[in-house]
Design a protein around this motif. Structure first.
Motif, short mmCIF file in Angstrom:
data_model
loop_
_atom_site.label_atom_id
_atom_site.label_comp_id
_atom_site.label_asym_id
_atom_site.label_seq_id
_atom_site.Cartn_x
_atom_site.Cartn_y
_atom_site.Cartn_z
N SER A 1 30.51 32.45 0.55
CA SER A 1 31.21 31.17 1.39
C SER A 1 29.90 31.24 2.96
CB SER A 1 32.47 31.50 1.71
OG SER A 1 32.65 32.67 1.70
N ALA B 1 31.84 23.99 2.42
CA ALA B 1 32.49 25.33 1.46
C ALA B 1 30.50 25.20 0.11
CB ALA B 1 32.73 23.70 0.09
N CYS C 1 30.11 27.61 -2.29
CA CYS C 1 29.99 28.01 -3.49
C CYS C 1 31.59 28.28 -4.45
CB CYS C 1 29.62 29.61 -3.37
SG CYS C 1 31.14 30.52 -3.00
N ASP D 1 35.36 29.22 -3.40
CA ASP D 1 35.59 28.92 -2.04
C ASP D 1 37.12 28.92 -1.26
OD1 ASP D 1 34.40 29.51 0.25
OD2 ASP D 1 33.10 27.95 0.27
N ARG E 1 39.18 32.64 5.47
CA ARG E 1 38.23 31.76 4.82
C ARG E 1 37.50 33.22 4.54
NH1 ARG E 1 36.29 34.38 8.85
NH2 ARG E 1 34.53 33.66 10.05
N SER F 1 33.88 34.82 -0.15
CA SER F 1 33.28 34.81 -1.22
C SER F 1 32.19 34.54 -1.88
CB SER F 1 33.99 33.71 -1.41
OG SER F 1 34.65 33.30 -3.12
#
Length: 181
Positions: free
Chosen positions: A6, A117, A119, A122, A135, A173
């Motif tokens: 991410s 965004a 992926c 996310d 995040r 992420s």
């Protein structure tokens, strides 16, 4: 599948406004969530990283919705190129995993671009003023490696609901790249 992290956008960033339909065509707007902490999750149906956490994420969402946090999921994949991510399949996926939150279609991909965004999955957790507080990853498990618990996202949500800022040391992420048009 292209393993993608991410984008770790700046904490405190304002939430982009959006208006998107669910698979039935009912529009959901970011304005509906004013004054509430909101988790925006970019997911899809076919990604093995999303499949790995889907049931655990549904349980997490149910638990935290009860605690006063709002949750929505957005599918921004090009479903014309990825038919498994079509709105019809989204409807089936939501039922199969017991999603109690809106699962929205971002056909134009404008919302994914506004959020930066990258992926699936996310996660973007916003405070009640809709400033970015977290995040990153659900947890450090991956397909074939561990049982998902959501410990990273859970710690951030618990802090936010307790009136505190989540730890700023957050891990991105990892998942499939968003299937851009």
């Amino acid at each position: 599948m292209s393993l993608t992290p991410s984008n770790m956008i700046d904490l405190g960033s304002p939430m982009p406004e959006f208006r998107l339909p669910d698979p039935e065509g009912n529009e959901i707007s970011s304005e509906q969530y004013g004054g509430h902490p909101l988790l925006v999750a970019f997911i899809c149906n076919h990604c093995p990283f999303v499949q790995h956490i889907a049931d655990s994420f549904a349980d997490f969402a149910n638990e935290y919705i009860e605690k006063g946090m709002m949750v929505i999921a957005i599918n921004s994949n090009d479903f014309h190129a990825q038919p498994d991510d079509s709105p019809e399949r989204m409807r089936k996926e939501a039922i199969a995993h017991g999603y109690s939150f809106p699962y929205l279609v971002d056909e134009s991909q404008e919302v994914a671009r506004a959020f930066e965004a990258a992926c699936t999955p996310d996660f973007f957790l916003f405070d009640s003023e809709h400033k970015l507080a977290y995040r990153g990853q659900f947890d450090d498990t991956r397909p074939g490696k561990g049982t998902p618990t959501g410990k990273d996202l859970r710690a951030a949500a618990d802090a936010l609901l307790a009136g505190k800022q989540p730890d700023a040391n957050q891990k991105p992420s990892m998942g499939c790249n968003i299937k851009w048009k």
